[in-house]
Scaffold this motif. Structure first.
Motif, PDB file in Angstrom:
ATOM      1  N   GLY A 141       0.833  -1.197   0.000  1.00 26.72           N
ATOM      2  CA  GLY A 141       0.000   0.000   0.000  1.00 26.72           C
ATOM      3  C   GLY A 141       0.863   1.240   0.000  1.00 26.72           C
ATOM      4  N   ALA A 142       0.251   2.393   0.196  1.00 26.20           N
ATOM      5  CA  ALA A 142       0.980   3.655   0.200  1.00 26.20           C
ATOM      6  C   ALA A 142       1.970   3.693   1.372  1.00 26.20           C
ATOM      7  N   ALA A 143       3.230   3.914   1.067  1.00 25.45           N
ATOM      8  CA  ALA A 143       4.285   3.824   2.076  1.00 25.45           C
ATOM      9  C   ALA A 143       4.202   4.954   3.091  1.00 25.45           C
ATOM     10  N   ALA A 144       4.309   4.591   4.356  1.00 29.88           N
ATOM     11  CA  ALA A 144       4.326   5.579   5.443  1.00 29.88           C
ATOM     12  C   ALA A 144       5.218   5.066   6.560  1.00 29.88           C
ATOM     13  N   MET A 145       6.421   4.592   6.188  1.00 26.50           N
ATOM     14  CA  MET A 145       7.379   4.060   7.158  1.00 26.50           C
ATOM     15  C   MET A 145       6.761   2.935   7.979  1.00 26.50           C
ATOM     16  N   GLY A 146       5.918   2.131   7.334  1.00 23.06           N
ATOM     17  CA  GLY A 146       5.201   1.077   8.029  1.00 23.06           C
ATOM     18  C   GLY A 146       6.102   0.039   8.658  1.00 23.06           C
ATOM     19  N   CYS A 147       7.218  -0.288   8.003  1.00 20.38           N
ATOM     20  CA  CYS A 147       8.127  -1.294   8.552  1.00 20.38           C
ATOM     21  C   CYS A 147       8.706  -0.851   9.890  1.00 20.38           C
ATOM     22  N   VAL A 148       9.188   0.376   9.935  1.00 25.16           N
ATOM     23  CA  VAL A 148       9.757   0.896  11.176  1.00 25.16           C
ATOM     24  C   VAL A 148       8.694   0.948  12.260  1.00 25.16           C
ATOM     25  N   ARG A 149       7.510   1.396  11.911  1.00 24.33           N
ATOM     26  CA  ARG A 149       6.428   1.519  12.894  1.00 24.33           C
ATOM     27  C   ARG A 149       5.999   0.145  13.413  1.00 24.33           C
ATOM     28  N   PHE A 150       5.951  -0.842  12.526  1.00 22.60           N
ATOM     29  CA  PHE A 150       5.607  -2.205  12.937  1.00 22.60           C
ATOM     30  C   PHE A 150       6.640  -2.731  13.936  1.00 22.60           C
TER      31      PHE A 150
ATOM     32  N   SER B 283       0.522  11.348   7.984  1.00 22.84           N
ATOM     33  CA  SER B 283       1.639  10.398   7.875  1.00 22.84           C
ATOM     34  C   SER B 283       2.418  10.550   6.581  1.00 22.84           C
ATOM     35  N   GLY B 284       2.107  11.608   5.810  1.00 18.37           N
ATOM     36  CA  GLY B 284       2.835  11.872   4.580  1.00 18.37           C
ATOM     37  C   GLY B 284       3.552  13.204   4.628  1.00 18.37           C
ATOM     38  N   LEU B 285       2.798  14.292   4.496  1.00 19.46           N
ATOM     39  CA  LEU B 285       3.415  15.616   4.410  1.00 19.46           C
ATOM     40  C   LEU B 285       4.158  16.007   5.671  1.00 19.46           C
ATOM     41  N   VAL B 286       3.640  15.615   6.838  1.00 17.51           N
ATOM     42  CA  VAL B 286       4.319  15.980   8.094  1.00 17.51           C
ATOM     43  C   VAL B 286       5.721  15.371   8.137  1.00 17.51           C
ATOM     44  N   LEU B 287       5.835  14.128   7.736  1.00 15.56           N
ATOM     45  CA  LEU B 287       7.149  13.480   7.724  1.00 15.56           C
ATOM     46  C   LEU B 287       8.053  14.102   6.660  1.00 15.56           C
ATOM     47  N   TRP B 288       7.500  14.387   5.478  1.00 12.38           N
ATOM     48  CA  TRP B 288       8.311  15.029   4.438  1.00 12.38           C
ATOM     49  C   TRP B 288       8.854  16.373   4.922  1.00 12.38           C
ATOM     50  N   SER B 289       8.030  17.112   5.633  1.00 13.47           N
ATOM     51  CA  SER B 289       8.488  18.388   6.173  1.00 13.47           C
ATOM     52  C   SER B 289       9.651  18.182   7.140  1.00 13.47           C
ATOM     53  N   ASP B 290       9.548  17.172   7.973  1.00 11.22           N
ATOM     54  CA  ASP B 290      10.630  16.843   8.902  1.00 11.22           C
ATOM     55  C   ASP B 290      11.917  16.502   8.150  1.00 11.22           C
ATOM     56  N   LEU B 291      11.784  15.688   7.106  1.00 14.36           N
ATOM     57  CA  LEU B 291      12.952  15.303   6.311  1.00 14.36           C
ATOM     58  C   LEU B 291      13.571  16.521   5.630  1.00 14.36           C
TER      59      LEU B 291
ATOM     60  N   ASP C 165      -4.280  19.477  14.918  1.00 14.00           N
ATOM     61  CA  ASP C 165      -2.889  19.935  14.904  1.00 14.00           C
ATOM     62  C   ASP C 165      -2.018  18.837  14.305  1.00 14.00           C
ATOM     63  N   PHE C 166      -1.933  18.832  12.978  1.00 17.09           N
ATOM     64  CA  PHE C 166      -1.157  17.785  12.311  1.00 17.09           C
ATOM     65  C   PHE C 166       0.322  17.856  12.686  1.00 17.09           C
ATOM     66  N   ASN C 167       0.834  19.051  12.860  1.00 10.04           N
ATOM     67  CA  ASN C 167       2.254  19.175  13.210  1.00 10.04           C
ATOM     68  C   ASN C 167       2.571  18.551  14.558  1.00 10.04           C
ATOM     69  N   ASN C 168       1.595  18.498  15.415  1.00 11.49           N
ATOM     70  CA  ASN C 168       1.800  17.875  16.723  1.00 11.49           C
ATOM     71  C   ASN C 168       1.465  16.389  16.705  1.00 11.49           C
ATOM     72  N   ASP C 169       0.395  16.040  15.978  1.00 11.77           N
ATOM     73  CA  ASP C 169      -0.125  14.666  16.038  1.00 11.77           C
ATOM     74  C   ASP C 169       0.375  13.758  14.925  1.00 11.77           C
ATOM     75  N   GLY C 170       1.020  14.308  13.918  1.00 13.32           N
ATOM     76  CA  GLY C 170       1.385  13.510  12.750  1.00 13.32           C
ATOM     77  C   GLY C 170       2.623  12.649  12.955  1.00 13.32           C
ATOM     78  N   LEU C 171       3.025  11.989  11.872  1.00  8.74           N
ATOM     79  CA  LEU C 171       4.176  11.086  11.890  1.00  8.74           C
ATOM     80  C   LEU C 171       5.457  11.904  11.757  1.00  8.74           C
ATOM     81  N   HIS C 172       6.266  11.881  12.813  1.00  3.81           N
ATOM     82  CA  HIS C 172       7.512  12.644  12.867  1.00  3.81           C
ATOM     83  C   HIS C 172       8.702  11.696  13.006  1.00  3.81           C
ATOM     84  N   LEU C 173       9.867  12.233  12.727  1.00  2.00           N
ATOM     85  CA  LEU C 173      11.078  11.477  13.012  1.00  2.00           C
ATOM     86  C   LEU C 173      11.147  11.133  14.499  1.00  2.00           C
ATOM     87  N   LYS C 174      10.698  12.045  15.345  1.00  2.00           N
ATOM     88  CA  LYS C 174      10.721  11.770  16.785  1.00  2.00           C
ATOM     89  C   LYS C 174       9.833  10.594  17.136  1.00  2.00           C
ATOM     90  N   SER C 175       8.624  10.541  16.567  1.00  2.00           N
ATOM     91  CA  SER C 175       7.718   9.429  16.870  1.00  2.00           C
ATOM     92  C   SER C 175       8.242   8.109  16.315  1.00  2.00           C
TER      93      SER C 175
END
Length: 364
Positions: free
Chosen positions: A110-119, A306-314, A339-349
């Motif tokens: 499916g659409a990639a969202a760092m699923g392996c790392v999260r799993f 889980s897409g744009l928030v992570l791209w912004s971090d990168l 608040d996507f910037n707070n709740d989204g998928l980040h490098l920190k999470s």
């Protein structure tokens, strides 16, 4: 490993289609759905299988096992394929991680969202230290829509090219050989940063949908993004986000495909010569897709969170400005009061904050 039995987790568009398709090609198939969504399986159980419609042909295929019992679903499976939304990765990891073996291959299709790392992170949180054989794609292997109540899957496209990477990337060659027994469209990605940045949904969905939010509200479910929402003006935001994504990719050492090339090579567009707006407006696959029907759609929520928030971090790590990505995150959050910037998928999470680009590359 010769793949004979496949467990498909998630009875949505991709899962129902995959169950029928893989069964048609000789694999033993089980189809699992979460108990709270058992109604997705009722029609299939009642009819005894799935009617697969493809082009001008249709055939009915019995599924070997249709169940809400996760243990039964994966028992004896060579490949366990998750066709689930990105936001469900942790939930499925909680179910699967305690019972899967290191020999069973987990494929996130499916659409990639760092699923392996999260799993893997969720498994470690649960105290499970299995060395998982896990890989993910950048996109679903089908263009399809399924109708669970009628037990019907309408496949409009078998995708021709999909990137696949294992976690860690040193396992990619081995897992690619296994997963290619299911689909001949897989090509090797450099790592899961590569698959994440080749996920086209955050680029195509949130920006144009945001600019069409009033129309989506007013249409009462009769909105068609690709036919009416991609216009000479909304395409400019899409291209701006595309440019930022590709600049991030370059900083990570990737020559990413642009929006035209990626979809043409997957089979969604008939050529790479026309402009992107025309290709979307006339695509035989995309123009059949209705929606989104609400601003609460995954086109907003998942693709921003889980897409744009992570791209912004990168982008921040790589020193790449992302003003258009950031604008969509902020305005999307305003519309949805989130608040996507707070709740989204980040490098920190992900447990990957404070690292350089090179360190991020090496760690996966």
């Amino acid at each position: 490993m010769k793949v004979q039995r496949v467990a498909i987790l998630g009875a949505g568009n991709g899962g129902i289609t995959a169950a029928a398709d893989l069964k048609s090609r000789g694999f033993e198939v089980s189809l699992y759905e979460l108990p709270q969504f058992r109604n997705n399986l009722d029609g299939i159980k009642q009819k005894g299988g799935i009617l697969l419609k493809e082009l001008d042909q249709e055939s009915f295929y019995e599924v070997d096992l249709v169940t809400t019992n996760i243990v039964q679903a994966i028992q004896g499976a060579d490949v366990i394929m998750l066709t689930v939304p990105g936001f469900a990765i942790e939930q499925f990891a909680e179910l699967l991680a305690p019972i899967v073996t290191d020999e069973q291959v987990i494929l996130l299709n499916g659409a990639a969202a760092m699923g392996c790392v999260r799993f893997v992170n969720k498994a470690r949180d649960l105290g499970i230290d299995t060395k998982f054989s896990i890989a993910e794609t950048n996109s679903l292997t089908y263009g399809t829509r399924a109708f669970p109540a009628e037990a019907i899957a309408e496949m409009s496209l078998r995708v021709r090219k999909i990137f696949l990477a294992a976690y860690p990337h040193s396992e990619t060659e081995r897992l690619l050989a296994v997963c290619s027994q299911l689909y001949d469209c897989f090509v090797e990605a450099k790592n899961i940063w590569h698959t994440t940045l080749e996920n086209g949904n955050p680029e195509v969905h949130p920006g144009p949908c945001l600019l069409n939010a009033g129309r989506i509200d007013y249409s009462n479910g009769e909105f068609w993004l690709y036919k009416e929402g991609i216009t000479e003006h909304t395409i400019k935001l899409l291209h701006a986000i595309e440019g930022e994504r590709m600049a991030i990719g370059k900083a990570f050492g990737f020559e990413l495909e642009d929006a035209v090339k990626s979809r043409a090579r997957r089979g969604y567009f008939s050529n790479e010569e026309e402009d992107l707006q025309t290709l979307f407006n006339t695509s035989e696959v995309f123009t059949k897709i209705k929606g989104p029907v609400s601003v609460q759609s995954r086109y907003f929520t998942e693709d921003i969170s889980s897409g744009l928030v992570l791209w912004s971090d990168l982008g921040k790590v790589a020193g790449v400005p992302t003003p258009n990505i950031d604008a969509v995150i902020i305005l999307g959050g305003t519309l949805l009061e989130q608040d996507f910037n707070n709740d989204g998928l980040h490098l920190k999470s992900l447990g990957l904050d404070g690292l350089t680009v090179q360190q991020l590359i090496e760690i996966v």
